[in-house]
Design an enzyme around this catalytic site. Structure first.
Site, short mmCIF file in Angstrom:
data_model
loop_
_atom_site.label_atom_id
_atom_site.label_comp_id
_atom_site.label_asym_id
_atom_site.label_seq_id
_atom_site.Cartn_x
_atom_site.Cartn_y
_atom_site.Cartn_z
N GLU A 18 -10.97 -13.26 11.87
CA GLU A 18 -9.69 -13.89 11.52
C GLU A 18 -9.42 -15.11 12.39
O GLU A 18 -8.90 -16.13 11.92
CB GLU A 18 -8.54 -12.88 11.65
CG GLU A 18 -8.63 -11.70 10.71
CD GLU A 18 -8.63 -12.10 9.25
OE1 GLU A 18 -8.04 -13.15 8.92
OE2 GLU A 18 -9.26 -11.39 8.44
N PRO B 138 0.82 -1.21 0.00
CA PRO B 138 0.00 0.00 0.00
C PRO B 138 0.87 1.27 0.00
O PRO B 138 2.05 1.20 0.34
CB PRO B 138 -0.80 -0.10 1.31
CG PRO B 138 -0.52 -1.42 1.88
CD PRO B 138 0.64 -2.03 1.19
N ASP C 155 -14.39 -13.65 1.10
CA ASP C 155 -14.48 -15.06 1.48
C ASP C 155 -15.58 -15.74 0.69
O ASP C 155 -15.41 -16.85 0.17
CB ASP C 155 -14.81 -15.19 2.97
CG ASP C 155 -13.67 -14.72 3.85
OD1 ASP C 155 -12.56 -14.56 3.32
OD2 ASP C 155 -13.91 -14.52 5.05
N GLY D 178 2.74 4.61 0.99
CA GLY D 178 3.28 5.15 2.24
C GLY D 178 3.91 4.13 3.15
O GLY D 178 4.22 4.43 4.30
N THR D 179 4.11 2.91 2.68
CA THR D 179 4.68 1.90 3.56
C THR D 179 6.21 1.84 3.45
O THR D 179 6.83 0.99 4.06
CB THR D 179 4.11 0.51 3.22
OG1 THR D 179 4.09 0.36 1.81
CG2 THR D 179 2.73 0.36 3.77
N GLY D 180 6.78 2.70 2.64
CA GLY D 180 8.24 2.78 2.63
C GLY D 180 8.90 2.03 1.48
O GLY D 180 10.07 1.69 1.57
N LYS D 181 8.18 1.78 0.41
CA LYS D 181 8.79 1.08 -0.72
C LYS D 181 9.89 1.92 -1.36
O LYS D 181 11.00 1.43 -1.57
CB LYS D 181 7.72 0.74 -1.77
CG LYS D 181 6.65 -0.19 -1.25
CD LYS D 181 5.63 -0.50 -2.32
CE LYS D 181 4.84 0.71 -2.74
NZ LYS D 181 4.03 1.32 -1.69
N THR D 182 9.55 3.16 -1.64
CA THR D 182 10.55 4.04 -2.24
C THR D 182 11.72 4.22 -1.28
O THR D 182 12.88 4.13 -1.68
CB THR D 182 9.91 5.40 -2.57
OG1 THR D 182 8.76 5.18 -3.36
CG2 THR D 182 10.88 6.28 -3.31
N HIS E 17 -11.12 -18.07 10.98
CA HIS E 17 -10.36 -18.74 9.92
C HIS E 17 -9.25 -19.60 10.50
O HIS E 17 -9.05 -20.75 10.13
CB HIS E 17 -9.69 -17.70 9.00
CG HIS E 17 -10.62 -16.98 8.09
ND1 HIS E 17 -11.46 -17.63 7.24
CD2 HIS E 17 -10.82 -15.66 7.89
CE1 HIS E 17 -12.16 -16.74 6.54
NE2 HIS E 17 -11.79 -15.53 6.93
#
Ligand code: ADP
Ligand code: MG
Ligand code: ZN
Length: 630
Positions: free
Chosen positions: A442, A219, A516, A221-225, A445
């Site tokens: 969750e 997503p 689901d 803003g998660t710090g990929k760049t 599951h």
């Protein structure tokens, strides 16, 4: 906060273009003056010349290039005293002769003809000056246009890649892994890639193939760049950085040519890394509809990228790193073997991750004593790294506005409130109630899959929200690990486990199970119509592997069969749901414990499940993290 900054073009290291004008002007002037003699000389009229001749003061007349007469006097026979510009050569010679004859000068002087090759002046006046002026004019014009939108000055460079190169003598930034909080697995994976580059023999010796492309997915803003930039700092190999949109220009063919240029440059610098940020700008799935043509320019750019990635050998020492938050819209061809066949998922941070990100961004802040990072991390579920960086900055601004000496807890709380306000609009924030529902869902599951022999037990369960883009996709032809009817059925029960848990605990169900239900419906449908696993339908498959039949318009079976299929599918799903309900009802305690733990820690692992339910008697199947929404 260390923001990554691109070095500005025209910065210290770049040669400033305006120096060319200065140098050119200086050269022209130097040439111009070198052509002139330093001594002053007087230009005289015919009358004066006649007078001088009559007085017999002249020692010598030199005719230079048949257009200028240089006159030496007896007083100073070494230097030119006067000059005379000749109109008509014949008349001039005649006059000089006649005057001397008339006055009866004893030793009359004759005109000597010389060819002065005064290179400096002549060259300058006739060739260099106009030529130089032309060049200056041209450069000015081009640069002037360059400032406009179309880029006239760069017209010859337009096909060149705009990639920024960082290598050991050109590292303007110092983003390292220290600036990237959490993301430990991603860091390890990325460093492994760097290791491939540096010690390829280690891997190829054993016959392994080094990946050519690695895709960072997650997503915004998660710090990929940030992560990719930190690799530039850590890796010590040349690093070409470019954004997907940099390939796109209004001219056709430019993008493809830029891709080619980029790869050519990279090959010369190998081993090296190419980083393409926001690759979705060019990597979008190509249009399927040939009629409207789609965006030809983008498609040809993408095609060129694919060609380049196929083109270079596996061990040529170039690895392409790319980042996107829309992996779902990327062209499938990009993900094929030999291209971006490795994917690194960069998820939203969990509790611990958020705490670490707070720590990174608090490094340069003046904090009050009551600031508690654990507390702040708890207050920010669903925040991305960028959101947290934002919180820290906002808190600092708020404290400054109030004229405080340091930033305290209240400033952070206010900043969080403010940013939540922005995020709520984007639907990213979960309330405490929602969190509880998600946790039980969750846990449902996890519980069912743990307790069913043929279901894959989840090794990690999280209630950190995931981008829709990473939701489970049910692609039938690619689903291979599932084989028996039993396994399929148990998977279905586990998939229904989420909704069943909501029913068991809260007595009501939510919309959160949409994906689901989609998955389970598709699976039941596949069992009945494709795999021949239903008793009523029997050993028939209506699957069309050629993809040529358009079953959305015509069905390969009769209306009556269609009814049976509908009935069988819903029977199968209902059966799975009832089974899930009964499992959860008989393990209500475990379910509750698990959900509580999830609410507390946000992430739990296989070990936690084992503590609650005990070891699985059948051993653990191979399943890794299950992606799904809701
Ligand atoms: P993405 O490329 O995934 O959209 P970025 O790498 O541009 O996100 O991150 C934006 C900003 O958010 C970064 O410059 C940094 O300040 C902050 N940030 C995001 N993730 C982290 C992290 N894991 N650690 C520290 N800072 C982060
Ligand atoms: Mg980015
Ligand atoms: Zn679910």
């Amino acid at each position: 906060m260390e923001e990554f900054q691109k070095p500005k073009p025209g910065g210290k290291k770049r040669f400033n273009f305006y120096w060319i004008y200065v140098i050119l002007t200086v050269i022209l002037f130097a040439l111009y003056f070198s052509g002139k003699d330093e001594t002053p000389r007087e230009e005289i009229e015919m009358g004066q010349l006649i007078e001088l001749l009559q007085k017999g003061e002249i020692s010598k007349i030199e005719l230079v290039n048949k257009e200028n007469a240089e006159i030496y006097t007896k007083e100073d026979p070494k230097t030119v005293k006067y000059t005379y510009r000749i109109g008509s050569l014949e008349r001039f010679e005649e006059t000089v002769e006649k005057v001397q004859l008339e006055k009866d000068i004893q030793d009359p002087i004759y005109i000597t003809n010389v060819e002065h090759k005064r290179w400096g002046l002549d060259l300058l006046l006739n060739i260099l000056l106009p030529f130089g002026l032309l060049i200056v004019f041209w450069i000015v014009l081009m640069r002037g246009m360059g400032r406009g939108s179309i880029g006239g000055g760069q017209i010859f460079n337009i096909g060149k890649s705009k990639a920024q190169l960082f290598d050991k003598d050109n590292v303007p930034i110092n983003v390292t892994f220290k600036d990237v909080a959490g993301l430990e697995e991603a860091k390890v994976e990325i460093m492994e890639i760097v290791d491939f580059l540096k010690n390829p023999d280690k891997y190829t010796k054993l016959g392994g193939k080094i990946p050519k492309g690695v895709l960072l997915v997650g997503p915004p803003g998660t710090g990929k760049t940030l992560l990719a930039k930190s690799v530039a700092g850590e890796a010590n190999v040349p690093f070409f950085s470019i954004s997907g949109s940099d390939f796109v220009e209004m001219f056709v063919g430019v993008g493809a040519s830029r891709v080619r240029d980029l790869f050519n440059n990279a090959k010369q610098k190998s081993p090296c890394i190419i980083f393409i940020d926001e690759i979705d700008a060019i990597g979008r799935a190509r249009g399927k509809n040939p009629i409207n043509g789609g965006n030809d320019e983008r498609e040809s750019t993408l095609n060129q990228l694919l060609t380049e990635m196929d083109g270079f050998g596996t061990n040529s020492g170039v690895i392409v790193l790319a980042a996107t938050n829309r992996a779902d819209i990327l062209d499938k061809a990009l993900m094929r073997a030999g291209r971006f066949d490795r994917q690194i998922y960069v998820e939203l941070p969990d509790l611990i991750g958020r705490k670490e990100i707070f720590e990174v961004h608090m490094r340069n802040l003046k904090l009050g004593p009551d600031v508690d990072r654990d507390f702040l991390a708890k207050q920010t579920p669903g925040f991305s790294g960028a959101d947290i960086a934002n919180v820290c900055n906002e808190a600092a601004l708020m404290a400054a506005r109030k004229g405080k000496e340091s930033i305290d807890k209240q400033d952070f709380m206010d900043a969080i409130d403010r940013i939540i306000g922005g995020l709520e609009k984007k639907n990213k924030i979960i309330t405490a109630d929602e969190k509880k529902v998600i946790a039980y869902h969750e846990a449902g599951h996890a519980t069912t899959s743990w307790l069913l022999q043929y279901a894959h037990p989840l090794v990690k369960v999280t209630i950190v929200p995931r981008g829709k883009s990473l939701g489970a996709a049910w692609y039938l032809p690619e689903e291979r690990q599932i084989t028996t009817k039993e396994q399929l059925y148990h998977e279905m029960i586990a998939t229904m486990g989420g909704r069943a848990a909501e029913q068991v605990v809260f007595g009501q169900i939510s919309t959160g199970a949409l994906s689901d239900l989609e998955k389970v419906t598709k699976q039941a449908f596949a069992m009945v119509t494709y795999y021949g696993l239903d008793e009523e339908i029997g050993n028939l498959s209506y699957y069309d592997s050629t993809g040529q039949q358009d079953y959305s318009l015509t069905k390969p079976y009769s209306e009556k069969t269609a009814e049976i299929i509908d009935k069988e599918v819903s029977k199968l799903v209902e059966k799975a749901y009832q089974e899930a309900l009964s499992i959860l009802n008989s393990h209500r305690d475990g379910l509750t414990q698990l959900a509580e733990k999830l609410i507390e820690k946000e992430v739990i692992f296989g070990e936690d499940l084992e503590l609650i339910f005990g070891k699985r008697p059948w051993g653990n199947n191979d399943k890794t993290l299950e992606d799904h929404e809701g």
